[in-house]
Scaffold this motif. Structure first.
Motif, PDB file in Angstrom:
ATOM      1  N   VAL A  79     -12.520 -10.466  14.234  1.00 15.68           N
ATOM      2  CA  VAL A  79     -13.766 -10.011  14.836  1.00 15.68           C
ATOM      3  C   VAL A  79     -14.622 -11.233  15.149  1.00 15.68           C
ATOM      4  CG1 VAL A  79     -15.170  -9.767  12.744  1.00 15.68           C
ATOM      5  CG2 VAL A  79     -15.557  -8.225  14.655  1.00 15.68           C
ATOM      6  N   GLY A  80     -15.472 -11.096  16.160  1.00 15.30           N
ATOM      7  CA  GLY A  80     -16.385 -12.183  16.498  1.00 15.30           C
ATOM      8  C   GLY A  80     -15.658 -13.438  16.923  1.00 15.30           C
ATOM      9  N   LEU A  81     -16.103 -14.589  16.398  1.00 18.26           N
ATOM     10  CA  LEU A  81     -15.573 -15.876  16.815  1.00 18.26           C
ATOM     11  C   LEU A  81     -14.597 -16.478  15.813  1.00 18.26           C
ATOM     12  CD1 LEU A  81     -18.844 -17.439  18.295  1.00 18.26           C
ATOM     13  CD2 LEU A  81     -17.065 -16.114  19.463  1.00 18.26           C
ATOM     14  N   SER A  82     -14.296 -15.755  14.731  1.00 26.92           N
ATOM     15  CA  SER A  82     -13.250 -16.205  13.815  1.00 26.92           C
ATOM     16  C   SER A  82     -11.882 -15.899  14.421  1.00 26.92           C
ATOM     17  CB  SER A  82     -13.409 -15.527  12.446  1.00 26.92           C
ATOM     18  OG  SER A  82     -14.570 -16.000  11.780  1.00 26.92           O
ATOM     19  N   THR A  83     -10.820 -16.331  13.739  1.00 28.58           N
ATOM     20  CA  THR A  83      -9.459 -16.169  14.269  1.00 28.58           C
ATOM     21  C   THR A  83      -9.107 -14.696  14.484  1.00 28.58           C
ATOM     22  OG1 THR A  83      -8.637 -18.208  13.274  1.00 28.58           O
ATOM     23  CG2 THR A  83      -7.012 -16.492  13.741  1.00 28.58           C
ATOM     24  N   HIS A  84      -8.525 -14.399  15.645  1.00 26.18           N
ATOM     25  CA  HIS A  84      -7.988 -13.077  15.951  1.00 26.18           C
ATOM     26  C   HIS A  84      -6.464 -13.171  15.924  1.00 26.18           C
ATOM     27  CE1 HIS A  84     -11.713 -11.050  17.722  1.00 26.18           C
ATOM     28  NE2 HIS A  84     -12.109 -12.269  17.358  1.00 26.18           N
ATOM     29  N   LEU A  85      -5.820 -12.237  15.279  1.00 18.20           N
ATOM     30  CA  LEU A  85      -4.365 -12.252  15.132  1.00 18.20           C
ATOM     31  C   LEU A  85      -3.730 -11.442  16.263  1.00 18.20           C
ATOM     32  CD1 LEU A  85      -5.604 -12.849  12.222  1.00 18.20           C
ATOM     33  CD2 LEU A  85      -3.368 -12.212  11.364  1.00 18.20           C
ATOM     34  N   HIS A  86      -3.919 -11.927  17.481  1.00 12.19           N
ATOM     35  CA  HIS A  86      -3.452 -11.184  18.658  1.00 12.19           C
ATOM     36  C   HIS A  86      -1.956 -10.914  18.611  1.00 12.19           C
ATOM     37  CE1 HIS A  86      -7.368 -11.698  20.495  1.00 12.19           C
ATOM     38  NE2 HIS A  86      -7.289 -13.012  20.378  1.00 12.19           N
ATOM     39  N   GLU A  87      -1.200 -11.886  18.088  1.00 15.04           N
ATOM     40  CA  GLU A  87       0.261 -11.730  18.091  1.00 15.04           C
ATOM     41  C   GLU A  87       0.736 -10.615  17.180  1.00 15.04           C
ATOM     42  OE1 GLU A  87      -0.951 -14.262  14.715  1.00 15.04           O
ATOM     43  OE2 GLU A  87      -1.484 -14.161  16.843  1.00 15.04           O
ATOM     44  N   ALA A  88      -0.134 -10.121  16.293  1.00 12.76           N
ATOM     45  CA  ALA A  88       0.270  -9.084  15.341  1.00 12.76           C
ATOM     46  C   ALA A  88       0.281  -7.690  15.951  1.00 12.76           C
ATOM     47  CB  ALA A  88      -0.656  -9.108  14.127  1.00 12.76           C
ATOM     48  N   GLY A  89      -0.293  -7.531  17.136  1.00 12.96           N
ATOM     49  CA  GLY A  89      -0.308  -6.221  17.754  1.00 12.96           C
ATOM     50  C   GLY A  89      -1.217  -5.259  17.011  1.00 12.96           C
ATOM     51  N   VAL A  90      -1.013  -3.979  17.236  1.00  9.42           N
ATOM     52  CA  VAL A  90      -1.831  -2.944  16.607  1.00  9.42           C
ATOM     53  C   VAL A  90      -0.938  -2.029  15.786  1.00  9.42           C
ATOM     54  CG1 VAL A  90      -3.500  -1.099  16.971  1.00  9.42           C
ATOM     55  CG2 VAL A  90      -3.407  -3.017  18.561  1.00  9.42           C
ATOM     56  N   PRO A  91      -1.121  -1.967  14.481  1.00 10.28           N
ATOM     57  CA  PRO A  91      -0.301  -1.084  13.644  1.00 10.28           C
ATOM     58  C   PRO A  91      -0.599   0.383  13.939  1.00 10.28           C
ATOM     59  CG  PRO A  91      -1.504  -2.698  12.321  1.00 10.28           C
ATOM     60  CD  PRO A  91      -2.087  -2.729  13.693  1.00 10.28           C
ATOM     61  N   ASP A  92       0.350   1.233  13.622  1.00  7.42           N
ATOM     62  CA  ASP A  92       0.153   2.676  13.688  1.00  7.42           C
ATOM     63  C   ASP A  92      -0.657   3.079  12.455  1.00  7.42           C
ATOM     64  OD1 ASP A  92       1.136   5.510  12.684  1.00  7.42           O
ATOM     65  OD2 ASP A  92       1.374   5.463  14.848  1.00  7.42           O
ATOM     66  N   LEU A  93      -1.867   3.605  12.666  1.00  7.61           N
ATOM     67  CA  LEU A  93      -2.747   3.871  11.543  1.00  7.61           C
ATOM     68  C   LEU A  93      -2.198   4.951  10.613  1.00  7.61           C
ATOM     69  CD1 LEU A  93      -6.268   3.701  13.245  1.00  7.61           C
ATOM     70  CD2 LEU A  93      -5.041   1.919  11.991  1.00  7.61           C
ATOM     71  N   GLY A  94      -1.543   5.961  11.189  1.00  2.73           N
ATOM     72  CA  GLY A  94      -0.957   6.999  10.350  1.00  2.73           C
ATOM     73  C   GLY A  94       0.142   6.442   9.459  1.00  2.73           C
ATOM     74  N   ALA A  95       0.990   5.596  10.019  1.00  5.42           N
ATOM     75  CA  ALA A  95       2.063   4.990   9.239  1.00  5.42           C
ATOM     76  C   ALA A  95       1.512   4.028   8.195  1.00  5.42           C
ATOM     77  CB  ALA A  95       3.039   4.268  10.165  1.00  5.42           C
ATOM     78  N   ALA A  96       0.439   3.287   8.562  1.00  2.00           N
ATOM     79  CA  ALA A  96      -0.165   2.357   7.606  1.00  2.00           C
ATOM     80  C   ALA A  96      -0.740   3.099   6.421  1.00  2.00           C
ATOM     81  CB  ALA A  96      -1.259   1.539   8.299  1.00  2.00           C
ATOM     82  N   SER A  97      -1.363   4.256   6.689  1.00  4.69           N
ATOM     83  CA  SER A  97      -1.965   5.043   5.613  1.00  4.69           C
ATOM     84  C   SER A  97      -0.913   5.565   4.655  1.00  4.69           C
ATOM     85  CB  SER A  97      -2.760   6.208   6.205  1.00  4.69           C
ATOM     86  OG  SER A  97      -3.331   6.986   5.190  1.00  4.69           O
ATOM     87  N   GLY A  98       0.240   5.945   5.188  1.00  5.80           N
ATOM     88  CA  GLY A  98       1.302   6.485   4.345  1.00  5.80           C
ATOM     89  C   GLY A  98       2.206   5.430   3.747  1.00  5.80           C
ATOM     90  N   GLY A  99       1.932   4.165   4.039  1.00  4.70           N
ATOM     91  CA  GLY A  99       2.760   3.087   3.510  1.00  4.70           C
ATOM     92  C   GLY A  99       4.087   2.938   4.208  1.00  4.70           C
ATOM     93  N   ALA A 100       4.231   3.608   5.366  1.00  8.58           N
ATOM     94  CA  ALA A 100       5.518   3.577   6.066  1.00  8.58           C
ATOM     95  C   ALA A 100       5.655   2.385   6.998  1.00  8.58           C
ATOM     96  CB  ALA A 100       5.708   4.873   6.866  1.00  8.58           C
ATOM     97  N   GLN A 101       4.582   1.657   7.203  1.00  8.74           N
ATOM     98  CA  GLN A 101       4.621   0.525   8.123  1.00  8.74           C
ATOM     99  C   GLN A 101       3.922  -0.672   7.492  1.00  8.74           C
ATOM    100  OE1 GLN A 101       2.192   0.738  11.644  1.00  8.74           O
ATOM    101  NE2 GLN A 101       3.586  -0.507  12.840  1.00  8.74           N
ATOM    102  N   ALA A 102       4.553  -1.833   7.620  1.00 11.59           N
ATOM    103  CA  ALA A 102       3.889  -3.054   7.160  1.00 11.59           C
ATOM    104  C   ALA A 102       2.707  -3.350   8.073  1.00 11.59           C
ATOM    105  CB  ALA A 102       4.882  -4.218   7.189  1.00 11.59           C
ATOM    106  N   VAL A 103       1.639  -3.892   7.503  1.00 17.51           N
ATOM    107  CA  VAL A 103       0.451  -4.232   8.270  1.00 17.51           C
ATOM    108  C   VAL A 103       0.296  -5.755   8.282  1.00 17.51           C
ATOM    109  CG1 VAL A 103      -0.681  -2.048   7.752  1.00 17.51           C
ATOM    110  CG2 VAL A 103      -1.040  -4.004   6.248  1.00 17.51           C
TER     111      VAL A 103
END
Length: 290
Positions: free
Chosen positions: A60-84
């Motif tokens: 966020v803002g002017l600190s480092t943005h991890l653009h290469e990481a893409g956008v995780p699936d929030l439902g999968a992240a909540s259930g622990g099914a996807q690495a974030v």
């Protein structure tokens, strides 16, 4: 503003008050930049004897943005099914790394919303570096004090990447999340939304931060092991992190003081700034007392 490298990323920060004051690290919430800590509020805290440091979280803002990481699936992240890409623990370590670069062995830590979660995590991971903990409008876990459907819809609403549309969306969001007991400051919301867009517009970064919240789990058990002076502040009308989240935080931390405000929702109304600053000052003064 200043830029430093800490915990493997670049962090932008600034400060208020004398460097000899009680160090107070402010941690902002989900998708919000350090400018959402109003300068007037920071100066008020500085007048109470604090050396105030605010900074942009990663993604966020002017600190480092991890653009290469893409956008995780929030439902999968909540259930622990996807690495974030990262967890709240990584964001807490960012804060610790910032203290390192500032030559501060410890600090009073204050966070709002997701920033409160990061502050809690900081105290858990770095207890010797935590002089005191203030958690505002936050929760020990994403399922405690869960948002209303309307609040979640407002949080996840999106606008086109156009400055005027982003400002309009901000006004609509804060009609839902803002404090019903206090006048809505449309001028401030409009100004901050425009400034935030001009500094950095990155909805994907918001998604990665949200995934970190969902994947980091519940901190209740770890908070029960803390032995740090703590203050919990919560709005009784908060629709995004409802009051049980603040109550659960205070119940979990031994000796924590809970203050709730009628009519306050998921923001910091200007009329409450003096009372909030006084409560924080009471905590930090007591914590630093021999």
């Amino acid at each position: 503003m200043n830029r430093v490298t800490a915990n493997g990323i670049e962090i932008v920060y600034d400060s208020f008050g004398s460097p000899s004051g009680r160090p107070l690290l402010l941690i902002m919430g989900l998708g919000s930049q350090m400018i959402h800590w109003d300068e007037e509020f920071c100066e008020l805290l500085a007048e109470h004897g604090h050396h105030v440091v605010r900074f942009d979280n990663r993604d966020v803002g002017l600190s480092t943005h991890l653009h290469e990481a893409g956008v995780p699936d929030l439902g999968a992240a909540s259930g622990g099914a996807q690495a974030v890409p990262y967890l709240l623990g990584d964001m807490a370590d960012d804060a610790a790394g910032l203290l390192d670069t500032l030559g501060l062995p410890s600090a009073h830590v204050l966070g709002v919303s997701m920033g409160g979660m990061i502050a809690q995590t900081f105290a858990i991971r770095h207890p010797a570096r935590t002089r005191s903990l203030t958690s505002i409008m936050s929760t020990p876990g994403p399922q405690i004090g869960a948002p209303t459907e309307q609040a979640m819809a407002a949080l996840l609403s999106r606008s086109t990447p156009d400055r005027e549309a982003v400002v309009r969306r901000a006004l609509e969001v804060w009609k839902v999340l803002g404090s019903p007991g206090f006048p809505m400051d449309e001028e401030r919301i409009t100004r901050l939304a425009g400034q935030s867009f001009d500094r950095s517009y990155d909805p994907a970064g918001f998604g990665r931060q949200f995934a970190a919240i969902l994947a980091s789990g519940d901190r209740t058990a770890a908070l029960r092991e803390l032995s740090v002076p703590a203050l919990v502040i919560h709005g009784e009308a908060d629709p995004l992190v409802r009051l049980p989240g603040g109550v659960a935080t205070a119940d979990a931390i031994p000796g924590a003081k809970l203050i709730t405000f009628p009519g306050m929702a998921h923001d910091l109304p200007r009329p409450l700034w003096p009372e909030i600053a006084a409560a924080v000052t009471d905590l930090t003064e007591r914590a630093d007392r021999p």
